[in-house]
Write a protein that holds these residues in place. Structure first.
Motif, short mmCIF file in Angstrom:
data_model
loop_
_atom_site.label_atom_id
_atom_site.label_comp_id
_atom_site.label_asym_id
_atom_site.label_seq_id
_atom_site.Cartn_x
_atom_site.Cartn_y
_atom_site.Cartn_z
N SER A 110 23.62 39.97 12.96
CA SER A 110 23.67 40.85 11.92
C SER A 110 23.46 42.42 12.20
O SER A 110 23.95 43.10 11.36
CB SER A 110 22.27 40.38 11.06
OG SER A 110 21.35 40.94 11.49
N GLY A 111 23.06 42.29 13.31
CA GLY A 111 22.73 44.02 13.60
C GLY A 111 21.43 44.43 12.96
O GLY A 111 21.32 45.80 13.20
N GLU A 112 21.09 43.85 12.24
CA GLU A 112 19.79 44.21 11.52
C GLU A 112 18.47 43.51 11.65
O GLU A 112 17.50 43.26 10.80
CB GLU A 112 20.13 44.04 9.96
CG GLU A 112 21.19 44.72 9.49
CD GLU A 112 21.32 46.34 9.59
OE1 GLU A 112 20.06 46.91 9.85
OE2 GLU A 112 22.36 47.04 9.48
N ILE A 172 23.56 48.68 25.32
CA ILE A 172 25.04 47.60 24.88
C ILE A 172 24.60 46.81 23.75
O ILE A 172 23.70 45.91 23.98
CB ILE A 172 25.73 47.06 26.16
CG1 ILE A 172 25.89 47.82 27.18
CG2 ILE A 172 26.97 46.14 25.62
CD1 ILE A 172 26.20 47.53 28.25
N SER A 173 25.35 46.66 22.71
CA SER A 173 24.87 45.76 21.51
C SER A 173 26.00 44.83 21.43
O SER A 173 27.32 45.08 21.54
CB SER A 173 24.58 46.52 20.18
OG SER A 173 25.92 47.07 19.69
N ILE A 174 25.77 43.58 21.20
CA ILE A 174 26.62 42.59 20.96
C ILE A 174 26.34 42.12 19.67
O ILE A 174 25.38 41.46 19.35
CB ILE A 174 26.50 41.32 21.81
CG1 ILE A 174 26.82 41.90 23.46
CG2 ILE A 174 27.54 40.21 21.77
CD1 ILE A 174 26.77 40.70 24.49
N THR A 175 27.08 42.15 18.63
CA THR A 175 26.88 42.05 17.11
C THR A 175 28.16 41.84 16.39
O THR A 175 29.29 41.85 16.97
CB THR A 175 26.24 43.35 16.64
OG1 THR A 175 25.88 43.22 15.26
CG2 THR A 175 27.20 44.70 16.81
N GLY A 176 27.96 41.04 15.14
CA GLY A 176 29.20 40.87 14.58
C GLY A 176 29.43 41.82 13.40
O GLY A 176 30.14 41.74 12.59
N ASN A 177 28.54 42.95 13.26
CA ASN A 177 28.45 43.84 12.21
C ASN A 177 28.60 45.17 12.95
O ASN A 177 27.63 45.70 13.66
CB ASN A 177 27.26 43.75 11.47
CG ASN A 177 27.63 44.76 10.33
OD1 ASN A 177 28.41 45.64 10.29
ND2 ASN A 177 26.60 44.84 9.30
N GLU A 178 29.70 45.88 13.29
CA GLU A 178 29.93 47.16 13.71
C GLU A 178 29.57 48.35 12.95
O GLU A 178 29.42 49.47 13.48
CB GLU A 178 31.35 47.34 14.35
CG GLU A 178 32.22 46.47 15.03
CD GLU A 178 33.62 46.12 14.93
OE1 GLU A 178 34.43 47.06 15.84
OE2 GLU A 178 34.19 45.61 14.22
N HIS A 179 29.05 48.10 11.82
CA HIS A 179 28.58 48.92 10.99
C HIS A 179 27.13 49.01 11.08
O HIS A 179 26.35 49.54 10.00
CB HIS A 179 29.16 49.39 9.69
CG HIS A 179 30.65 49.28 9.64
ND1 HIS A 179 31.50 50.33 10.22
CD2 HIS A 179 31.60 48.42 9.48
CE1 HIS A 179 32.60 50.39 10.27
NE2 HIS A 179 32.91 49.00 9.71
N VAL A 201 29.19 49.17 21.69
CA VAL A 201 29.40 48.13 20.64
C VAL A 201 30.48 46.91 20.95
O VAL A 201 31.85 47.27 21.11
CB VAL A 201 29.55 48.64 19.23
CG1 VAL A 201 29.51 47.31 18.51
CG2 VAL A 201 28.36 49.59 19.05
N LEU A 202 29.90 45.58 21.18
CA LEU A 202 30.90 44.68 21.53
C LEU A 202 30.87 43.78 20.48
O LEU A 202 29.88 43.14 19.97
CB LEU A 202 30.59 44.03 22.92
CG LEU A 202 30.50 44.92 24.19
CD1 LEU A 202 29.90 43.84 25.24
CD2 LEU A 202 31.82 45.53 24.23
N SER A 203 31.80 43.59 19.74
CA SER A 203 31.99 42.99 18.38
C SER A 203 32.35 41.36 18.86
O SER A 203 33.10 41.15 19.30
CB SER A 203 33.18 43.44 17.64
OG SER A 203 33.24 42.78 16.41
N VAL A 204 31.68 40.71 18.08
CA VAL A 204 31.90 39.19 18.01
C VAL A 204 31.79 38.73 16.76
O VAL A 204 31.52 37.82 15.98
CB VAL A 204 30.45 38.33 18.64
CG1 VAL A 204 30.67 38.74 19.95
CG2 VAL A 204 29.10 38.92 18.26
#
Length: 323
Positions: free
Chosen positions: A100-102, A121-128, A138-141
């Motif tokens: 969630s990035g939250e 470095i973040s691995i997250t499904g929410n680039e915003h 940011v690495l998007s999943v």
């Protein structure tokens, strides 16, 4: 209820999710590799953190990185505020996982990590998300849906994180030139590690179990010694014990068809000249490629002066579990 069908549906959904994440790879992935490599070259470490299911995935990613020569530790996002933050040093690279990035525990960590001027470095499904906005890379999943029929339990998302973590570790491994022998050094307790660390000298047959003759010796002398020592090859050497040829049982059979009196021939006339050899100090696993590519049964082992010191029969590979 079609249970097998339901299981296959999970596979399909997760594979579809991986294809989606694969398409999201961009230059940020390359930047992440550079950051991780610089940290390792500077004798720093990679710190992986996450909460819940992401935390479990983070532990596996850290373990894979460490086992492939990229020192990594797991930072518990909760315990970080009770002393564990002390494991983070300037110059370390941080990999934070939160779909969630939250995630509150992760977001509370970010200011403290930033204060240490580490690369985040973040691995997250929410680039915003808040995490993404405060990350250096940011690495998007991001996926379309979970494999869970309720679209609630982390399934496809955690698989995507896991595979992305594997991609980081494996690309980093290749970029750093990490080799089999390096891998073996980090896995000395397992069969794989033991086998990878074996040298040719550890598996070869010693000279006492070999037939070694000079080129003037007759084939019939080699035959007699073969029966005594129960071997199928004679290594032909010069007076300095340097290898000049090999004569095998197969060579004898093939020659006998055309020359029944081959026993009276000197080895120098019927031997195979300039035979394939391997250095005694090479890794034993390299022998596999030699046997496979050259279709031979016996491999002569030599020292740096090209003097014979041993022999490896193809059957020895199975004995030492190299096959």
């Amino acid at each position: 209820m079609d249970l097998i069908g339901l299981a296959k549906r999970v596979f399909d959904l997760e594979m579809d999710a991986l294809r989606i994440v694969q398409k999201q790879l961009n230059s940020d992935f390359e930047k992440a590799i550079d950051v991780l490599e610089k940290a390792i070259l500077a004798d720093r470490k990679i710190v992986v953190t996450g909460v819940g299911k992401s935390g479990h995935i983070g532990r596996k990613i850290a373990a894979t990185l460490t086992s492939t020569g990229a020192p990594s530790v797991v930072l518990d996002a909760v315990n970080a505020f009770h002393g564990d933050l002390g494991m983070v040093n300037r110059g370390d690279a941080i990999v934070a996982l939160s779909y969630s990035g939250e995630t509150d525990e992760i977001l509370r960590l970010v200011p403290h990590l930033k204060r240490l001027t580490t690369s985040l470095i973040s691995i997250t499904g929410n680039e915003h998300s808040t995490l993404a906005k405060n990350s250096d890379i940011v690495l998007s999943v991001r996926i379309d849906r979970e494999a869970c029929p309720l679209n609630l339990a982390p399934t496809s998302s955690t698989t995507a994180m896991l595979v992305l973590g594997d991609a980081l570790a494996m690309v980093l491994l290749e970029k750093r030139g990490f080799k089999k022998e390096d891998f073996a050094r980090f896995h000395p307790g397992g069969t794989l590690g033991r086998n990878l660390l074996l040298k040719v000298g550890d598996i070869m047959r010693p000279m006492s179990q070999m037939v070694i003759l000079e080129e003037e010796a007759k084939v019939k002398e080699a035959l007699k010694l073969w029966n005594i020592k129960r071997v199928g090859a004679v290594v032909v050497v010069n007076p300095e014990r340097k290898v000049i040829g090999i004569f095998t049982h197969g060579d004898f059979v093939r020659n006998y068809e055309f020359n029944p009196r081959i026993g009276e021939e000197p080895l120098g006339r019927v031997m195979t000249k300039k035979p394939i050899t391997v250095r005694v100090d090479k890794l034993a696993v390299e022998v596999l490629n030699v046997f496979e590519h050259n279709k031979i049964e016996d491999l002569i082992v030599v020292d740096e002066q090209y003097r014979v010191v041993g022999l490896i029969d193809s059957q020895d590979l199975a004995i030492h579990r190299l096959l």
